[in-house]
Design a protein around this motif. Structure first.
Motif, PDB file in Angstrom:
ATOM      1  N   SER A   1      89.751  33.170   8.076  1.00 42.76           N
ATOM      2  CA  SER A   1      90.360  32.528   6.920  1.00 42.76           C
ATOM      3  C   SER A   1      90.172  33.385   5.680  1.00 42.76           C
ATOM      4  O   SER A   1      89.169  34.085   5.532  1.00 42.76           O
ATOM      5  CB  SER A   1      89.738  31.147   6.680  1.00 42.76           C
ATOM      6  OG  SER A   1      89.985  30.290   7.777  1.00 42.76           O
ATOM      7  N   SER A   2      91.164  33.341   4.793  1.00 45.59           N
ATOM      8  CA  SER A   2      91.093  34.053   3.524  1.00 45.59           C
ATOM      9  C   SER A   2      91.889  33.280   2.491  1.00 45.59           C
ATOM     10  O   SER A   2      92.585  32.308   2.805  1.00 45.59           O
ATOM     11  CB  SER A   2      91.652  35.471   3.665  1.00 45.59           C
ATOM     12  OG  SER A   2      93.058  35.439   3.835  1.00 45.59           O
ATOM     13  N   LEU A   3      91.805  33.713   1.224  1.00 45.08           N
ATOM     14  CA  LEU A   3      92.547  33.045   0.166  1.00 45.08           C
ATOM     15  C   LEU A   3      94.053  33.181   0.363  1.00 45.08           C
ATOM     16  O   LEU A   3      94.830  32.340  -0.084  1.00 45.08           O
ATOM     17  CB  LEU A   3      92.145  33.626  -1.199  1.00 45.08           C
ATOM     18  CG  LEU A   3      90.695  33.382  -1.619  1.00 45.08           C
ATOM     19  CD1 LEU A   3      90.404  34.081  -2.944  1.00 45.08           C
ATOM     20  CD2 LEU A   3      90.411  31.885  -1.740  1.00 45.08           C
ATOM     21  N   ALA A   4      94.464  34.254   1.053  1.00 44.10           N
ATOM     22  CA  ALA A   4      95.890  34.492   1.283  1.00 44.10           C
ATOM     23  C   ALA A   4      96.387  33.817   2.551  1.00 44.10           C
ATOM     24  O   ALA A   4      97.549  33.976   2.919  1.00 44.10           O
ATOM     25  CB  ALA A   4      96.156  35.990   1.351  1.00 44.10           C
ATOM     26  N   GLY A   5      95.518  33.061   3.207  1.00 43.58           N
ATOM     27  CA  GLY A   5      95.895  32.422   4.471  1.00 43.58           C
ATOM     28  C   GLY A   5      95.026  32.940   5.593  1.00 43.58           C
ATOM     29  O   GLY A   5      94.008  33.591   5.373  1.00 43.58           O
ATOM     30  N   MET A   6      95.429  32.662   6.799  1.00 43.95           N
ATOM     31  CA  MET A   6      94.680  33.120   7.965  1.00 43.95           C
ATOM     32  C   MET A   6      95.101  34.545   8.304  1.00 43.95           C
ATOM     33  O   MET A   6      96.248  34.817   8.611  1.00 43.95           O
ATOM     34  CB  MET A   6      94.954  32.203   9.155  1.00 43.95           C
ATOM     35  CG  MET A   6      94.186  32.576  10.416  1.00 43.95           C
ATOM     36  SD  MET A   6      92.467  32.060  10.374  1.00 43.95           S
ATOM     37  CE  MET A   6      92.656  30.283  10.567  1.00 43.95           C
ATOM     38  N   LYS A   7      94.137  35.482   8.201  1.00 42.12           N
ATOM     39  CA  LYS A   7      94.412  36.861   8.563  1.00 42.12           C
ATOM     40  C   LYS A   7      94.125  37.062  10.048  1.00 42.12           C
ATOM     41  O   LYS A   7      93.206  36.450  10.597  1.00 42.12           O
ATOM     42  CB  LYS A   7      93.546  37.825   7.752  1.00 42.12           C
ATOM     43  CG  LYS A   7      93.880  37.867   6.271  1.00 42.12           C
ATOM     44  CD  LYS A   7      93.028  38.915   5.570  1.00 42.12           C
ATOM     45  CE  LYS A   7      93.408  39.036   4.104  1.00 42.12           C
ATOM     46  NZ  LYS A   7      92.579  40.062   3.412  1.00 42.12           N
TER      47      LYS A   7
END
Length: 429
Positions: free
Chosen positions: A283-289
């Motif tokens: 998970s990341s701030l930009a979505g799921m990497k």
């Protein structure tokens, strides 16, 4: 010494004294990730006047050199090295380290050698103790990460084997790639103590970034596909001698509802599928990497394409299945099979054992009895079992908190691996 040579010598000392502040790390990483591979050339005397400019290019260029050799093969790792890594070892690629330290119990730890490129660092090590070693699966010795200048590389995977006398362990670990600005790397590892506690240990060893292997392909993809529960974007591809890495992001509600949701994405080189090594997501701030790792690409590359054959999908069913009779004949849920194996009442409630394809996860499950609906409480005892027709299917028991004899099994929908067959052509020129 003439003026040019004096300038060169002064520039050399100045460059060696440069250190980058910590806040530059992300900018340096970004520059390295987008820079084109650099070919190393011999500088003849007539080109000395351009050496200062070349030094500046080296700072912001990609310091991965294709001509990196052990000078000899690493021996004793045949059981651990396969495919691409075996071929690279046979060719003598990589860096010999042979750095030794002692663990708390007197065991010798030797870092034998490493392979490094823009995708990963592969480390080979040996543990020896004439008094005996614990099985490597016990977690007695657990590498965790590698640190260095602008480097904090987490562990990805590993394997090890122990000899018959339990006096020597050969191991291989892979880590995230390290910075080409690092000149020394430090392995961090956990080790078990006799009192049952654990302690972190370290061992540092020299690293020559000029002996890292050159990137073959590094380019953007930036292709987004719409799927049933969101979108998936393929961001980039990086192909190096050790592996080929696809990076992307997903904004998909049911991404984690099936096993191996990225397993249906195929990389084809010259029309032939490249073997997949694994995948991961975070998970990341930009979505799921996510990333998908494949074997290295063939040296003679004529075509390259990424094929999303299957990806996680969702099908609305609104099924109402009678439980009055059941047997070996499967029921059909859209394109998938469902087998009801057993229905029984226990002290825990009503239990219904079913079998489906491995990629199927049912959604909105409940039972109906006398017009009263009871939702699923939990699922237990999930195993893959062979059916009477020879097929291997995923069996599990559905538990419902009711004492009434169920009449119908209700299923709102299902998550499954859906065929998409989307193709991305990747230029190789």
């Amino acid at each position: 010494m003439n003026n040019v040579e004096k300038r060169l010598e002064e520039e050399k000392h100045r460059m060696e004294s440069i250190t980058a502040p910590e806040e530059l790390e992300m900018r340096l990483r970004s520059a390295l990730n987008t820079a084109a591979p650099r070919r190393t050339k011999r500088i003849t005397p007539s080109w000395k006047i351009a050496a200062v400019i070349l030094l500046g290019v080296v700072i912001f260029g990609n310091n991965y050199n294709a001509l990196a050799y052990y000078g000899k093969q690493l021996l004793g790792f045949d059981e651990l090295i396969h495919g691409t890594l075996k071929q690279l070892n046979d060719e003598g690629m990589g860096q010999i380290v042979e750095k030794k330290t002692k663990l708390e119990d007197g065991t010798d730890l030797i870092i034998n050698g490493i392979l490094s490129d823009a995708n990963q660092l592969v480390m080979y090590y040996t543990l020896t103790n004439p008094n005996g070693l614990e099985d490597p699966m016990s977690g007695y010795f657990s590498p965790t990460r590698i640190s260095g200048f602008l480097t904090n590389s987490n562990i990805r995977s590993g394997s090890s084997v122990i000899n018959e006398n339990h006096t020597e362990i050969k191991g291989m670990q892979t880590f995230d790639s390290v910075s080409p600005f690092s000149k020394e790397l430090t392995l961090h590892f956990g080790q078990s103590l006799q009192n049952g506690q654990r302690r972190e240990g370290t061992i540092s060893f020299p690293y020559d970034p000029n002996k890292a292997m050159q990137t073959q392909i590094k380019q953007s993809i930036n292709k987004t596909f719409k799927v049933d529960k969101g979108t998936i974007t393929f961001n980039s591809i990086t192909a190096t001698p050790t592996l080929t890495l696809i990076n992307g992001t997903v904004h998909v509600e049911n991404f984690s509802r099936v096993n191996f949701p990225l397993g249906g994405i195929e990389l084809r080189a010259n029309g032939t599928p490249v073997a997949i090594q694994g995948s991961g997501s975070q998970s990341s701030l930009a979505g799921m990497k996510f990333d998908i790792r494949y074997e290295s690409l063939p040296k003679q590359l004529h075509s390259l394409e990424l094929v999303m054959k299957e990806f996680v999908g969702y099908q609305i069913l609104d099924a109402k299945l009678s439980l009055a009779s059941f047997g070996d004949e499967p029921l059909t849920l859209d394109s998938k099979e469902l087998r009801i194996k057993n229905v029984s009442k226990t002290s825990q409630g009503v239990e219904i054992t079913i079998a489906t394809d491995d990629d199927v996860m049912l959604d909105g499950v409940s039972v109906e009895a006398q017009n009263e609906i009871t939702p699923l409480k939990t699922t237990v005892n999930q195993n893959n079992k062979q059916q009477t027709n020879g097929r291997i299917m995923k069996e599990r028991t559905l538990l419902f908190d009711t004492t009434m004899e169920p009449e119908y099994l209700l299923i709102k929908g299902m998550h499954y691996m859906k065929a998409y067959n989307k193709v991305i052509e990747i230029p190789v020129d």
